[in-house]
Scaffold this motif. Structure first.
Motif, mmCIF file in Angstrom:
data_model
loop_
_atom_site.group_PDB
_atom_site.id
_atom_site.type_symbol
_atom_site.label_atom_id
_atom_site.label_comp_id
_atom_site.label_asym_id
_atom_site.label_seq_id
_atom_site.Cartn_x
_atom_site.Cartn_y
_atom_site.Cartn_z
ATOM 1 N N GLU A 520 0.827 -1.200 0.000
ATOM 2 C CA GLU A 520 0.000 0.000 0.000
ATOM 3 C C GLU A 520 0.872 1.265 0.000
ATOM 4 O O GLU A 520 0.599 2.224 -0.717
ATOM 5 N N ILE A 521 1.905 1.244 0.836
ATOM 6 C CA ILE A 521 2.791 2.412 0.935
ATOM 7 C C ILE A 521 3.516 2.628 -0.390
ATOM 8 O O ILE A 521 3.680 3.769 -0.847
ATOM 9 N N LEU A 522 3.946 1.546 -1.024
ATOM 10 C CA LEU A 522 4.633 1.662 -2.305
ATOM 11 C C LEU A 522 3.720 2.324 -3.341
ATOM 12 O O LEU A 522 4.143 3.188 -4.120
ATOM 13 N N ALA A 523 2.446 1.911 -3.356
ATOM 14 C CA ALA A 523 1.506 2.500 -4.301
ATOM 15 C C ALA A 523 1.339 3.994 -4.044
ATOM 16 O O ALA A 523 1.227 4.804 -4.984
ATOM 17 N N MET A 524 1.315 4.387 -2.761
ATOM 18 C CA MET A 524 1.172 5.810 -2.445
ATOM 19 C C MET A 524 2.430 6.597 -2.808
ATOM 20 O O MET A 524 2.356 7.763 -3.210
ATOM 21 N N LEU A 525 3.591 5.983 -2.673
ATOM 22 C CA LEU A 525 4.817 6.644 -3.121
ATOM 23 C C LEU A 525 4.768 6.893 -4.625
ATOM 24 O O LEU A 525 5.263 7.915 -5.122
ATOM 25 N N ALA A 526 4.166 5.972 -5.366
ATOM 26 C CA ALA A 526 4.041 6.157 -6.812
ATOM 27 C C ALA A 526 3.176 7.366 -7.141
ATOM 28 O O ALA A 526 3.323 7.975 -8.194
ATOM 29 N N GLU A 527 2.271 7.697 -6.209
ATOM 30 C CA GLU A 527 1.405 8.861 -6.391
ATOM 31 C C GLU A 527 2.056 10.150 -5.898
ATOM 32 O O GLU A 527 1.463 11.227 -6.016
ATOM 33 N N GLY A 528 3.255 10.028 -5.310
ATOM 34 C CA GLY A 528 3.944 11.213 -4.816
ATOM 35 C C GLY A 528 3.503 11.642 -3.425
ATOM 36 O O GLY A 528 3.697 12.798 -3.033
ATOM 37 N N ARG A 529 2.916 10.725 -2.625
ATOM 38 C CA ARG A 529 2.425 11.064 -1.299
ATOM 39 C C ARG A 529 3.571 11.288 -0.326
ATOM 40 O O ARG A 529 4.602 10.619 -0.390
ATOM 41 N N THR A 530 3.361 12.218 0.633
ATOM 42 C CA THR A 530 4.337 12.459 1.698
ATOM 43 C C THR A 530 4.076 11.498 2.849
ATOM 44 O O THR A 530 3.051 10.793 2.884
ATOM 45 N N ASP A 531 5.002 11.493 3.834
ATOM 46 C CA ASP A 531 4.797 10.658 5.017
ATOM 47 C C ASP A 531 3.501 11.047 5.732
ATOM 48 O O ASP A 531 2.769 10.180 6.246
ATOM 49 N N ARG A 532 3.190 12.356 5.806
ATOM 50 C CA ARG A 532 1.957 12.796 6.475
ATOM 51 C C ARG A 532 0.723 12.305 5.723
ATOM 52 O O ARG A 532 -0.250 11.840 6.329
ATOM 53 N N ASP A 533 0.754 12.368 4.380
ATOM 54 C CA ASP A 533 -0.367 11.849 3.590
ATOM 55 C C ASP A 533 -0.582 10.361 3.857
ATOM 56 O O ASP A 533 -1.729 9.893 4.017
ATOM 57 N N ILE A 534 0.566 9.625 3.864
ATOM 58 C CA ILE A 534 0.490 8.172 4.088
ATOM 59 C C ILE A 534 -0.082 7.890 5.469
ATOM 60 O O ILE A 534 -0.934 7.007 5.660
ATOM 61 N N ALA A 535 0.369 8.669 6.477
ATOM 62 C CA ALA A 535 -0.098 8.459 7.848
ATOM 63 C C ALA A 535 -1.596 8.693 7.950
ATOM 64 O O ALA A 535 -2.330 7.921 8.594
ATOM 65 N N GLU A 536 -2.089 9.757 7.339
ATOM 66 C CA GLU A 536 -3.511 10.063 7.417
ATOM 67 C C GLU A 536 -4.348 8.989 6.744
ATOM 68 O O GLU A 536 -5.398 8.589 7.263
ATOM 69 N N ARG A 537 -3.896 8.505 5.596
ATOM 70 C CA ARG A 537 -4.679 7.493 4.879
ATOM 71 C C ARG A 537 -4.708 6.165 5.638
ATOM 72 O O ARG A 537 -5.735 5.475 5.642
ATOM 73 N N LEU A 538 -3.601 5.803 6.288
ATOM 74 C CA LEU A 538 -3.517 4.507 6.970
ATOM 75 C C LEU A 538 -3.908 4.587 8.441
ATOM 76 O O LEU A 538 -3.973 3.563 9.128
ATOM 77 N N GLY A 539 -4.104 5.814 8.963
ATOM 78 C CA GLY A 539 -4.481 5.953 10.367
ATOM 79 C C GLY A 539 -3.334 5.663 11.314
ATOM 80 O O GLY A 539 -3.536 5.075 12.398
ATOM 81 N N ILE A 540 -2.116 6.034 10.918
ATOM 82 C CA ILE A 540 -0.938 5.830 11.753
ATOM 83 C C ILE A 540 -0.238 7.163 11.923
ATOM 84 O O ILE A 540 -0.579 8.154 11.285
ATOM 85 N N SER A 541 0.780 7.204 12.808
ATOM 86 C CA SER A 541 1.501 8.452 13.024
ATOM 87 C C SER A 541 2.488 8.680 11.882
ATOM 88 O O SER A 541 2.943 7.728 11.235
ATOM 89 N N PRO A 542 2.818 9.972 11.612
ATOM 90 C CA PRO A 542 3.830 10.249 10.579
ATOM 91 C C PRO A 542 5.160 9.559 10.855
ATOM 92 O O PRO A 542 5.842 9.143 9.918
#
Length: 593
Positions: A520-542
């Protein structure tokens, strides 16, 4: 045309015999004098070029097969030989083609070569040129043999160049003239090619013939004995091997040649399984800066210590070998060390360390052409490590990839794969695992048993027994033993591929397959997501997201987020935003590196 004119009274076999016995005498008096015989045709062509081309043409008759510019310059004695070769090519007396590097190679048609040799003999230069030819190609053969010998896996181009007909002819001429020094140098160099190809008997016979001649140089005698020991060992001719290896060492010491001493000590270790010669060779090679000798001596010493149960000594020797290969910039050598050490660590129960080392080896082998057996071996051991670590899905996918590679390479070596299969399949398919176990044990009976393999197999047998009981284990184990490795491999590989098929579509990095969260994280990196974006989408801390990204980059073998994103877009497609583990299954997603 000259030969065809005789078909009215001679059948082809008769013409062929005359071509072989007197190839210059198929004359035709009815033709233009310049075209009445092969010799006349060549002479007429030579009349079109100025000296020194005709003189150099005669000297080219000494070659057998094609030759390069350096050889032509050495034999002709003319620094500007390329000019003459161009003129001879213009009148079709010399043929030209390019080698793999784009450099020209020259050749003569056999009929034209015969004319050149006749002119050489008439000029009274033949004997001197043949000796010069043999000496020059002896130097080249030794240089090429050193290249093959000091390359981690057989260097195909150098090995192929040792198959040059000029080297063979040079050896024949040296034997005919009783020149032992040249003959042994050539025969010992060709022995390196024999080891590479596995074609042993004829090179060994020629080497023995050469060694019957007087040889003045201690170093050359050492080379001959060393080569003889290596070839005879490959034929399992054990009589006198150790004595001859020690005689080779004495000659090398007499010559005061430290590189020859290192090589010969390694040979003694190979035929005696004694650690002391390897240790002496490794320490001497380190002292004189002979990194290749050090790398080989240390890695052989590590294996010797491993078989003797001296774990600390083996680990230290592997580390020293890795350093030596690293100094040479030899990635394949480093991978070999990592693989050997990692397999040993897994057998000792240090699974995490072993998986790390073998994973690094797999990453190197996958990107290195020419080492298919090393890739399959490494994948099998990595699958074994992941299975012992409880990661059965990853283990299954790795073993399925190894099965594909084993079949593609048409290799008969299944023992490492079957050993891994006995562990990977133990939980879900214990009957198949038991058959793998029996097939491996049969292979071990036919080769030297390995302490590391035995420990793993015993643990595998215990796990299988807990699932199907002792009686069933014994029956299935015996079935695998009777069937043998290749037959058992075919059935087990089908089961492994079915298991791996449930996970198809999941992305695999050089250092292991990705978990669903990492996908999932790899797919979000392909979209150019930041650590904060990834954290918000997955419900985890940055911070947790940052840790996941770091772990992901390590598995992919990349250093930056950009590289990870490029990897993701290559695997997932730009902007799809699809989780790596949830994409559609398909053959195209498997095995890409």
């Amino acid at each position: 045309e000259l030969a065809a004119a005789w078909t009215t009274i001679l059948r082809p076999p008769a013409i062929l015999r005359r071509l072989e016995d007197a190839r210059l005498d198929l004359a035709d008096d009815d033709r233009d004098p310049r075209q009445s015989s092969l010799r006349a045709v060549v002479d007429a062509s030579l009349d079109l070029v100025a000296e020194p081309a005709p003189r150099i043409f005669a000297r080219l008759g000494v070659f057998a097969g094609s030759f390069d510019e350096a050889a032509a310059r050495a034999i002709s004695g003319d620094e500007n030989v390329l000019q003459a070769l161009r003129r001879l090519a213009d009148v079709s007396l010399v043929q030209v083609e390019a080698d793999p590097d784009g450099e020209p190679r020259f050749d003569l048609l056999e009929t034209v070569r015969a004319v050149a040799r006749a002119r050489l003999v008439a000029a009274g230069e033949a004997d001197d040129l043949w000796r010069q030819h043999a000496a020059w190609y002896a130097d080249r053969a030794v240089e090429l043999a050193d290249t093959v010998r000091t390359t981690t896996f057989s260097e195909q181009r150098a090995g192929a160049r040792l198959a040059d007909p000029n080297i063979d002819v040079a050896l024949d001429r040296a034997l005919d003239h009783g020149d032992g020094e040249l003959a042994v140098r050539l025969a010992a160099a060709l022995a390196t090619r024999a080891v590479q190809t596995g074609v042993i008997r004829k090179p060994l016979a020629r080497l023995r013939a050469a060694m019957e001649l007087p040889v003045a140089s201690s170093g050359v005698r050492s080379d001959g004995l060393n080569a003889s020991v290596s070839l005879r060992a490959m034929l399992d001719e054990t009589d006198g091997l150790t004595a001859d290896a020690r005689a080779a060492l004495a000659e090398a010491r007499r010559a005061r040649d430290e590189i020859r001493i290192v090589r010969t000590l390694i040979t003694i270790g190979n035929v005696t399984d004694d650690a002391a010669p390897y240790l002496e060779a490794a320490e001497l090679a380190d002292t004189i800066g002979y990194d290749w000798g050090a790398a080989i001596a240390w890695i052989n010493l590590a294996e010797t210590y491993r078989l003797a149960g001296q774990t600390d000594g083996a680990l230290d020797a592997w580390a020293r070998s890795e350093e030596a290969f690293g100094r040479r910039g030899d990635r394949v050598g480093v991978a070999g060390v990592l693989l050997g050490r990692g397999e040993h660590e897994i057998a000792l129960g240090r699974v995490a360390e072993g998986v790390r080392d073998v994973g690094r080896a797999v990453a190197i082998f996958r990107t290195t052409p020419g080492v298919p057996s090393d890739v399959t071996w490494a994948l099998s051991i990595l699958a074994l490590g992941h299975a012992l670590a409880g990661d059965e899905e990853v283990a299954g996918r790795l073993l399925a990839e190894a099965a594909d590679r084993v079949e593609a390479a048409e290799t008969a070596e299944h023992i490492d794969w079957l050993q891994a299969g006995s562990v990977v399949l133990a939980a879900r398919h214990p009957v198949v695992a038991a058959r793998c176990l029996g097939a491996v044990e049969r292979s071990l009976e036919e080769t030297r048993p390995s302490g590391a393999n035995r420990a793993i197999l015993d643990a595998s047998a215990a796990g299988i027994e807990r699932r199907i009981g002792r009686a069933r284990l014994d029956r299935e184990r015996a079935a695998g033993h009777d069937a043998g490795g290749p037959a058992t491999f075919v059935g087990a590989a089908k089961v492994v591929r079915r298991l791996a098929g449930t996970a198809r579509g999941q992305v695999k990095g050089p250092f292991g397959s990705l978990s669903s969260r990492e996908g999932e994280i790899l797919a979000m990196l392909a979209e150019g997501r930041t650590d904060r974006d990834i954290a918000e989408r997955l419900g985890i801390s940055p911070k947790t997201a940052s840790v996941h990204v770091s772990n992901l980059k390590a598995k992919l073998g990349v250093e930056t987020r950009v590289e990870a994103a490029l990897f993701a877009r290559d695997r997932l497609g730009a902007g799809e935003g699809e989780a790596a583990g949830s994409g559609p299954a398909g053959e195209g997603s498997r095995g890409r590196t």
